[in-house]
Design an enzyme around this catalytic site. Structure first.
Site, PDB file in Angstrom:
ATOM      1  N   ASN A  13       0.913  -1.171   0.000  1.00 50.49           N
ATOM      2  CA  ASN A  13       0.000   0.000   0.000  1.00 50.49           C
ATOM      3  C   ASN A  13       0.935   1.200   0.000  1.00 50.49           C
ATOM      4  O   ASN A  13       1.736   1.352   0.939  1.00 50.49           O
ATOM      5  CB  ASN A  13      -0.833  -0.079   1.269  1.00 50.49           C
ATOM      6  CG  ASN A  13      -1.876   1.021   1.450  1.00 50.49           C
ATOM      7  OD1 ASN A  13      -2.380   1.151   2.559  1.00 50.49           O
ATOM      8  ND2 ASN A  13      -2.210   1.767   0.430  1.00 50.49           N
ATOM      9  N   GLN A  46      -2.352   6.723  -1.116  1.00 54.99           N
ATOM     10  CA  GLN A  46      -2.670   7.827  -0.205  1.00 54.99           C
ATOM     11  C   GLN A  46      -1.473   8.774  -0.079  1.00 54.99           C
ATOM     12  O   GLN A  46      -0.324   8.380  -0.276  1.00 54.99           O
ATOM     13  CB  GLN A  46      -3.001   7.313   1.221  1.00 54.99           C
ATOM     14  CG  GLN A  46      -4.416   6.772   1.381  1.00 54.99           C
ATOM     15  CD  GLN A  46      -4.543   5.319   0.966  1.00 54.99           C
ATOM     16  OE1 GLN A  46      -3.601   4.508   1.128  1.00 54.99           O
ATOM     17  NE2 GLN A  46      -5.700   4.953   0.435  1.00 54.99           N
ATOM     18  N   CYS A  75      -5.540   5.735   8.307  1.00 54.61           N
ATOM     19  CA  CYS A  75      -4.841   4.855   7.366  1.00 54.61           C
ATOM     20  C   CYS A  75      -3.850   4.025   8.167  1.00 54.61           C
ATOM     21  O   CYS A  75      -2.874   4.567   8.692  1.00 54.61           O
ATOM     22  CB  CYS A  75      -4.128   5.671   6.293  1.00 54.61           C
ATOM     23  SG  CYS A  75      -3.185   4.638   5.138  1.00 54.61           S
ATOM     24  N   GLY A  76      -4.143   2.727   8.266  1.00 52.67           N
ATOM     25  CA  GLY A  76      -3.338   1.856   9.139  1.00 52.67           C
ATOM     26  C   GLY A  76      -1.942   1.632   8.596  1.00 52.67           C
ATOM     27  O   GLY A  76      -0.940   1.872   9.299  1.00 52.67           O
ATOM     28  N   ASN A 166     -12.301   4.976  10.131  1.00 54.50           N
ATOM     29  CA  ASN A 166     -12.818   5.034   8.759  1.00 54.50           C
ATOM     30  C   ASN A 166     -13.749   3.839   8.548  1.00 54.50           C
ATOM     31  O   ASN A 166     -13.682   2.849   9.250  1.00 54.50           O
ATOM     32  CB  ASN A 166     -11.668   5.065   7.756  1.00 54.50           C
ATOM     33  CG  ASN A 166     -10.793   3.820   7.842  1.00 54.50           C
ATOM     34  OD1 ASN A 166     -10.810   3.072   8.823  1.00 54.50           O
ATOM     35  ND2 ASN A 166     -10.031   3.572   6.787  1.00 54.50           N
ATOM     36  N   HIS A 168     -15.771   0.520   7.121  1.00 49.47           N
ATOM     37  CA  HIS A 168     -15.474  -0.754   6.426  1.00 49.47           C
ATOM     38  C   HIS A 168     -16.711  -1.632   6.357  1.00 49.47           C
ATOM     39  O   HIS A 168     -17.493  -1.678   7.322  1.00 49.47           O
ATOM     40  CB  HIS A 168     -14.362  -1.501   7.165  1.00 49.47           C
ATOM     41  CG  HIS A 168     -13.021  -0.833   7.033  1.00 49.47           C
ATOM     42  ND1 HIS A 168     -12.143  -1.109   6.019  1.00 49.47           N
ATOM     43  CD2 HIS A 168     -12.449   0.149   7.768  1.00 49.47           C
ATOM     44  CE1 HIS A 168     -11.073  -0.349   6.150  1.00 49.47           C
ATOM     45  NE2 HIS A 168     -11.236   0.429   7.195  1.00 49.47           N
ATOM     46  N   GLU A 217     -10.631  -0.104  -1.797  1.00 49.16           N
ATOM     47  CA  GLU A 217     -10.621   1.021  -0.871  1.00 49.16           C
ATOM     48  C   GLU A 217     -11.441   2.220  -1.362  1.00 49.16           C
ATOM     49  O   GLU A 217     -11.404   2.562  -2.554  1.00 49.16           O
ATOM     50  CB  GLU A 217      -9.180   1.501  -0.623  1.00 49.16           C
ATOM     51  CG  GLU A 217      -8.377   0.587   0.262  1.00 49.16           C
ATOM     52  CD  GLU A 217      -7.156   1.289   0.834  1.00 49.16           C
ATOM     53  OE1 GLU A 217      -7.179   2.520   0.986  1.00 49.16           O
ATOM     54  OE2 GLU A 217      -6.163   0.575   1.115  1.00 49.16           O
ATOM     55  N   CYS A 226      -4.494  -3.221   3.016  1.00 47.62           N
ATOM     56  CA  CYS A 226      -5.245  -2.148   3.692  1.00 47.62           C
ATOM     57  C   CYS A 226      -5.180  -2.431   5.190  1.00 47.62           C
ATOM     58  O   CYS A 226      -5.730  -3.437   5.647  1.00 47.62           O
ATOM     59  CB  CYS A 226      -6.692  -2.135   3.201  1.00 47.62           C
ATOM     60  SG  CYS A 226      -7.706  -0.878   4.009  1.00 47.62           S
ATOM     61  N   GLY A 227      -4.484  -1.578   5.930  1.00 47.71           N
ATOM     62  CA  GLY A 227      -4.267  -1.838   7.357  1.00 47.71           C
ATOM     63  C   GLY A 227      -5.551  -1.774   8.166  1.00 47.71           C
ATOM     64  O   GLY A 227      -5.873  -2.705   8.910  1.00 47.71           O
ATOM     65  N   THR A 228      -6.312  -0.701   8.007  1.00 45.36           N
ATOM     66  CA  THR A 228      -7.583  -0.604   8.745  1.00 45.36           C
ATOM     67  C   THR A 228      -8.550  -1.678   8.252  1.00 45.36           C
ATOM     68  O   THR A 228      -9.366  -2.188   9.015  1.00 45.36           O
ATOM     69  CB  THR A 228      -8.228   0.788   8.567  1.00 45.36           C
ATOM     70  OG1 THR A 228      -8.313   1.097   7.170  1.00 45.36           O
ATOM     71  CG2 THR A 228      -7.449   1.848   9.321  1.00 45.36           C
ATOM     72  N   GLY A 229      -8.418  -2.040   6.953  1.00 43.41           N
ATOM     73  CA  GLY A 229      -9.258  -3.113   6.413  1.00 43.41           C
ATOM     74  C   GLY A 229      -8.947  -4.448   7.065  1.00 43.41           C
ATOM     75  O   GLY A 229      -9.853  -5.237   7.357  1.00 43.41           O
TER      76      GLY A 229
HETATM   77  N1  LIG Z   1      -9.106   4.317   1.697  1.00 44.26           N
HETATM   78  C1  LIG Z   1      -9.231   4.500   3.154  1.00 44.26           C
HETATM   79  C2  LIG Z   1      -8.003   5.277   3.696  1.00 44.26           C
HETATM   80  C3  LIG Z   1      -6.723   4.448   3.635  1.00 44.26           C
HETATM   81  C4  LIG Z   1      -6.840   3.169   4.412  1.00 44.26           C
HETATM   82  C5  LIG Z   1      -5.806   2.089   4.110  1.00 44.26           C
HETATM   83  N2  LIG Z   1      -4.831   2.410   3.103  1.00 44.26           N
HETATM   84  C6  LIG Z   1      -5.161   1.567   5.385  1.00 44.26           C
HETATM   85  O1  LIG Z   1      -4.005   1.095   5.350  1.00 44.26           O
HETATM   86  O2  LIG Z   1      -5.865   1.580   6.434  1.00 44.26           O
HETATM   87  C7  LIG Z   1     -10.508   5.298   3.446  1.00 44.26           C
HETATM   88  O3  LIG Z   1     -10.951   6.045   2.575  1.00 44.26           O
HETATM   89  O4  LIG Z   1     -11.026   5.157   4.571  1.00 44.26           O
END
Ligand SMILES: N[C@H](CCC[C@H](N)C(=O)O)C(=O)O
Length: 283
Positions: A13, A46, A75-76, A166, A168, A217, A226-229
């Site tokens: 990412n 990002q 963004c994680g 954010n 999900h 995303e 995607c970390g938060t994902g």
């Molecule tokens: N696209 C995500 C932000 C980046 C999250 C992702 N890159 C991560 O690592 O958490 C959003 O709009 O909430």
């Protein structure tokens, strides 16, 4: 204006990281978008901006812009790049820092082995907190989780909804490689029941401690990780009784390890943070 940047990634990412403490950064939304454009600019999923904090109890402020130019809450993977950046640039002598984001305070810690562990805070699980409009929708309980039916084109998919700051929407699929990520991802992202749009996770359970994950995303399309994902998917899987902490999450760009002790507890994420190159761009 000339802008110094550092190109970084966390499990594929990728990010453009900007020091806005030592340089004046005042860009329009179009300029943010151009910076992230893979043909007309540097290119990234990002853009991460390093600022002085504006709240007590934080060491830095961390602003995040998706490739579509929109500023978002969290963004994680970026939080791991953030701590490596501020350490490498000598902006801190600490290895564990408290970072102010629109989605709350997070605490990344740079480990001796170069990996980063992040306290991502507790997940927000009420639909209204995601936000998700579940009015007049029959939720289906699965363990402690509630699955919601989303009509996507001619089909209905069942999703868990989780906020890590954010939004999900996570669905379990048989095989992430054949899941219709690129076809249904955009339809979920823009589904009217998500007033702030949503990140769409596709989770394949391989064992109680092992999963594969793809994420389409919000504001960036499918990313290699995607970390938060990953945090949201593990929280959903644990609440559905499918997973036990810690969980190894295999994304297309690398592996993250997610730990969660349950409701009201923080989610911990561990993974890599890599600097690729330094540069300067005329915007
Ligand atoms: N696209 C995500 C932000 C980046 C999250 C992702 N890159 C991560 O690592 O958490 C959003 O709009 O909430």
């Amino acid at each position: 204006m000339k802008l110094k940047f550092t190109k970084m990634h966390g499990a594929g990412n990728d990010f453009v990281v900007i020091d806005a403490i030592n340089q004046q950064v005042d860009l329009t939304s179009e300029q943010w978008k151009r910076l992230g454009d893979r043909r007309f600019g540097v290119g990234a999923d990002q853009i991460l901006v390093v600022e002085r904090p504006t709240v007590p109890g934080a060491d830095f402020r961390y602003r995040i812009y998706n490739a579509d130019g929109g500023e978002v809450e969290q963004c994680g993977n970026g939080s791991r790049a953030f701590v490596r950046f501020v350490v490498d640039k000598g902006l801190t002598q600490a290895r564990s820092i408290r970072v102010q984001t629109m989605g709350g305070i997070i605490e990344p810690r740079l480990e001796e082995d170069g990996n980063v562990t992040v306290d991502m805070g507790a997940p927000r699980l009420e639909p209204a907190q995601v936000p998700f409009d579940n009015s007049n929708l029959p939720g289906e309980a699965q363990g402690r989780d509630m699955l919601w039916p989303l009509t996507i084109g001619q089909q209905t998919v069942l999703v868990s909804v989780v906020s890590m700051g954010n939004p999900h929407a996570v669905q379990v699929v048989e095989d992430v490689e054949t899941a219709p990520v690129l076809e249904t991802g955009p339809l979920i992202e823009h589904h009217p029941r998500f007033p702030k749009r949503v990140n769409a996770g596709f989770l394949q359970v391989q064992g109680r401690h092992h999963v594969k994950l793809r994420v389409y995303e919000r504001g960036a399309g499918e990313t290699l990780a995607c970390g938060t994902g990953a945090c949201a998917a593990v929280v959903a899987g644990i609440r559905r009784g499918l997973l036990d902490s810690p969980v190894h999450v295999r994304a297309r760009g690398g592996e993250l390890t997610i730990s969660w002790a349950g409701e009201g507890q923080p989610v911990y994420m561990r993974g890599p943070a890599v600097t690729v190159f330094e540069g300067e761009i005329e915007l």
